[in-house]
Design a protein around this motif. Sequence first.
Motif, PDB file in Angstrom:
ATOM      1  N   GLU A  52      21.149  -6.418  27.269  1.00  0.00           N
ATOM      2  CA  GLU A  52      21.122  -5.368  26.254  1.00  0.00           C
ATOM      3  C   GLU A  52      20.614  -5.908  24.908  1.00  0.00           C
ATOM      4  N   MET A  53      21.051  -7.105  24.553  1.00  0.00           N
ATOM      5  CA  MET A  53      20.571  -7.697  23.306  1.00  0.00           C
ATOM      6  C   MET A  53      19.078  -7.968  23.367  1.00  0.00           C
ATOM      7  N   THR A  54      18.613  -8.473  24.514  1.00  0.00           N
ATOM      8  CA  THR A  54      17.176  -8.718  24.675  1.00  0.00           C
ATOM      9  C   THR A  54      16.382  -7.430  24.573  1.00  0.00           C
ATOM     10  N   GLN A  55      16.902  -6.369  25.189  1.00  0.00           N
ATOM     11  CA  GLN A  55      16.211  -5.084  25.122  1.00  0.00           C
ATOM     12  C   GLN A  55      16.152  -4.550  23.693  1.00  0.00           C
ATOM     13  N   GLU A  56      17.249  -4.733  22.962  1.00  0.00           N
ATOM     14  CA  GLU A  56      17.267  -4.272  21.575  1.00  0.00           C
ATOM     15  C   GLU A  56      16.276  -5.057  20.721  1.00  0.00           C
ATOM     16  N   VAL A  57      16.222  -6.385  20.905  1.00  0.00           N
ATOM     17  CA  VAL A  57      15.274  -7.205  20.134  1.00  0.00           C
ATOM     18  C   VAL A  57      13.843  -6.829  20.478  1.00  0.00           C
ATOM     19  N   GLY A  59      12.834  -3.939  21.526  1.00  0.00           N
ATOM     20  CA  GLY A  59      12.549  -2.639  20.926  1.00  0.00           C
ATOM     21  C   GLY A  59      12.210  -2.752  19.453  1.00  0.00           C
ATOM     22  N   ASP A  60      12.945  -3.615  18.716  1.00  0.00           N
ATOM     23  CA  ASP A  60      12.640  -3.818  17.296  1.00  0.00           C
ATOM     24  C   ASP A  60      11.268  -4.448  17.115  1.00  0.00           C
ATOM     25  N   ASP A  81       8.675  -1.835  17.687  1.00  0.00           N
ATOM     26  CA  ASP A  81       8.589  -0.925  16.546  1.00  0.00           C
ATOM     27  C   ASP A  81       7.812  -1.569  15.395  1.00  0.00           C
TER      28      ASP A  81
END
Length: 239
Positions: A150-155, A157-158, A161
């Motif tokens: 989940e942390m990897t996916q969030e990073v 995504g940022d 962006d």
Amino acid sequence: QCAPSSKSLPAAAMGGVWGRQVPLKEVLRKNKREIQKAIRELDKERANLEKQEQKLIADIRKFAKDGQMGPVKIMAKDLVRTRTYITKFIELRSHLNAVGLKLQTVKSQEAMASAMKSVTTAMIRMNKAVNIPTIQKIMTEFARENERAEMTQEVMGDMLDDAMEQDGDEEEQEKIVGQVLDEIGINFGDTVPEAPTAQAAVHTEPQPTPAQPAAVGAQGEAGDATVSDLEARLNNLRK
């Protein structure tokens, strides 16, 4: 001396060598087959006796019409004996049916015991295969790797962006945010109730003119605080 040949061995010894233990299921099936065969034979004999009974009744009537009472008495005795055996055959058939039902019950119990044995064996093997500490370790590793994913996916995504962001997007976002805040400010001003001092003014003397700007200022401060809170939330969402 020569060893004795297999032909000289007694039958009991041969049975001990070549014999096998008959399973209970096969024994029950054989006994049930024999009971059914005996019931069929009883039904066959009873049908023959019933035919003989009808023939005796017809003969008794015939000889009675002719006035021959001697043969009538003899055949009447034979008729009574025939009817007695018919009743006995019916009784024997009922007993054989009861034995067959008993065998069926034993067969069902044997099947249930066999099924319980198989289930117990399977449960023992399953419990031996299941290792509680190993499962706990696997669940802990799964939770850790899931959080890392989940942390990897969030990073990612940022990063996407930031990579996809173009010049002018921030100004457009600020413009949209400003429009949203203006709309919220208007709605907020429309829904804010009047100050309690306004109701008291109906029954008391008119308040001086400087009190109105104070109320307006209080409303403005409340609206600014709400707008600031909304801006902070929107900024958090943009982050």
